[in-house]
Design a protein around this motif. Structure first.
Motif, PDB file in Angstrom:
ATOM      1  N   TYR A 252      18.827 -65.100 104.602  1.00 10.45           N
ATOM      2  CA  TYR A 252      18.746 -65.058 106.061  1.00 10.45           C
ATOM      3  C   TYR A 252      17.289 -65.101 106.485  1.00 10.45           C
ATOM      4  O   TYR A 252      16.384 -64.829 105.694  1.00 10.45           O
TER       5      TYR A 252
ATOM      6  N   GLY B 125      16.452 -58.920 115.771  1.00  3.03           N
ATOM      7  CA  GLY B 125      17.806 -58.863 115.237  1.00  3.03           C
ATOM      8  C   GLY B 125      18.073 -59.723 114.022  1.00  3.03           C
ATOM      9  O   GLY B 125      19.236 -60.004 113.709  1.00  3.03           O
TER      10      GLY B 125
ATOM     11  N   ASN C 271      21.615 -59.921 112.198  1.00  5.06           N
ATOM     12  CA  ASN C 271      22.265 -61.217 112.111  1.00  5.06           C
ATOM     13  C   ASN C 271      22.634 -61.539 110.665  1.00  5.06           C
ATOM     14  O   ASN C 271      23.686 -62.140 110.392  1.00  5.06           O
TER      15      ASN C 271
ATOM     16  N   LYS D 167      25.705 -59.637 109.851  1.00  7.76           N
ATOM     17  CA  LYS D 167      26.834 -60.297 110.518  1.00  7.76           C
ATOM     18  C   LYS D 167      27.312 -61.483 109.689  1.00  7.76           C
ATOM     19  O   LYS D 167      28.517 -61.691 109.500  1.00  7.76           O
ATOM     20  N   ASN D 168      26.375 -62.275 109.176  1.00 11.51           N
ATOM     21  CA  ASN D 168      26.735 -63.421 108.336  1.00 11.51           C
ATOM     22  C   ASN D 168      27.375 -62.965 107.020  1.00 11.51           C
ATOM     23  O   ASN D 168      28.275 -63.627 106.493  1.00 11.51           O
TER      24      ASN D 168
ATOM     25  N   GLN E 258      16.476 -62.632 121.470  1.00  8.84           N
ATOM     26  CA  GLN E 258      17.242 -61.805 120.546  1.00  8.84           C
ATOM     27  C   GLN E 258      18.277 -62.644 119.808  1.00  8.84           C
ATOM     28  O   GLN E 258      18.967 -63.474 120.408  1.00  8.84           O
ATOM     29  N   LEU E 259      18.371 -62.432 118.500  1.00  9.68           N
ATOM     30  CA  LEU E 259      19.368 -63.135 117.698  1.00  9.68           C
ATOM     31  C   LEU E 259      20.738 -62.475 117.818  1.00  9.68           C
ATOM     32  O   LEU E 259      21.752 -63.086 117.513  1.00  9.68           O
ATOM     33  N   ILE E 260      20.747 -61.213 118.241  1.00  8.46           N
ATOM     34  CA  ILE E 260      21.992 -60.464 118.462  1.00  8.46           C
ATOM     35  C   ILE E 260      22.065 -60.104 119.944  1.00  8.46           C
ATOM     36  O   ILE E 260      21.145 -59.499 120.488  1.00  8.46           O
TER      37      ILE E 260
END
Length: 276
Positions: free
Chosen positions: A175, A209, A213, A216-217, A241-243
């Motif tokens: 990531y 984030g 993230n 989450k993945n 923000q990525l989230i």
């Protein structure tokens, strides 16, 4: 042994607090205290009223042969704001400033009383949702994850940066770190979760984030669902923000190393629907 009502009430309260989110049949209490179900029901009514009056939580009654009672930890808004206020006061001390604009938080994360309160705050926000596990990344998120898990009565899943022989077979993903934009790796044992579980992810600090993230993945690799995101401290950041959907207790706006000041405000816990 014949239990007095006062003894039953104390022991029953202790048992309920030790078994949050667990459906407890009335027959268990009736057998435990050698009392009639009608007496147990009266006792539980007293406990229920006390829990609600003191803001300890809710005591739900499930009718039917397979029913019973379930203690759900909940905190009133004023109690949540008191936790946030106390945490900001501790975090705002200038001696917490570290080179590079970082903040020293290890002692706060290691404070069991504070973490227990933080855990109950987040557990209150997600009390109505079905959650099967709490996920975090080693190492600083672990105390928060365990604190939340204690009040939701679910297991903790710890994601690591590298594989350990004691983990057995693992799943790994790459990531992009939100702050450094570097490619990093997450590793999780295949035995950690089952397909279809609903998982709450948490961490102590979030910039844009990237780590969240990544988790989450990782959930998608296990065919699990994201139940929510809980962040102790979020940083105000110029990048997007990525989230998007998350709850935070505190927001860090600015760290001034020259003046040795730390600008903090309440996070989005209430504006994003915490404790509804």
């Amino acid at each position: 042994m014949k239990w007095k009502r006062s003894e039953r009430l104390v022991d029953m309260t202790h048992y309920l607090l030790d078994h949050p989110q667990q459906l407890i049949p009335l027959t268990l209490f009736a057998d435990m205290y050698q009392s009639a179900k009608s007496s147990i029901s009266e006792d539980l009514t007293i406990v229920k009223e006390t829990f609600e009056e003191k803001g300890i939580g809710l005591l739900m009654t499930v009718p039917g042969a397979a029913g019973g009672v379930k203690y759900i930890p909940r905190m009133r808004d004023e109690a949540v704001r008191e936790v946030i206020k106390d945490f900001m006061e501790e975090l705002g001390h200038s001696d917490r400033l570290l080179p590079g604009g970082y903040l020293f938080m290890t002692d706060l994360l290691g404070n069991p009383e504070l973490m227990n309160r933080v855990g109950k705050v987040f557990a209150s926000a997600f009390a109505k949702q079905p959650i099967d596990a709490i996920m975090t990344v080693a190492t600083k998120g672990i105390p928060i994850a365990h604190a939340i898990a204690r009040h939701l009565n679910v297991p903790v899943v710890v994601v690591r940066r590298d594989s350990k022989v004691t983990e057995g077979s693992t799943v790994s993903i790459n990531y992009v770190s939100g702050s450094s934009r570097r490619i990093q790796t997450m590793v999780l044992s295949k035995r950690s979760m089952k397909s279809g579980q609903r998982v709450l992810i948490t961490d102590d600090f979030m910039k844009v984030g990237g780590t969240m993230n990544g988790m989450k993945n990782l959930l998608e690799e296990f065919n699990c669902q994201l139940a929510g995101v809980a962040v102790l401290v979020e940083a105000e950041h110029a990048d997007e923000q990525l989230i998007e959907n998350y709850l935070s207790l505190v927001k860090l706006h600015e760290v001034n190393e020259k003046d040795r000041t730390i600008a903090l405000t309440e996070g989005n816990y209430f504006t994003k629907g915490g404790n509804e």
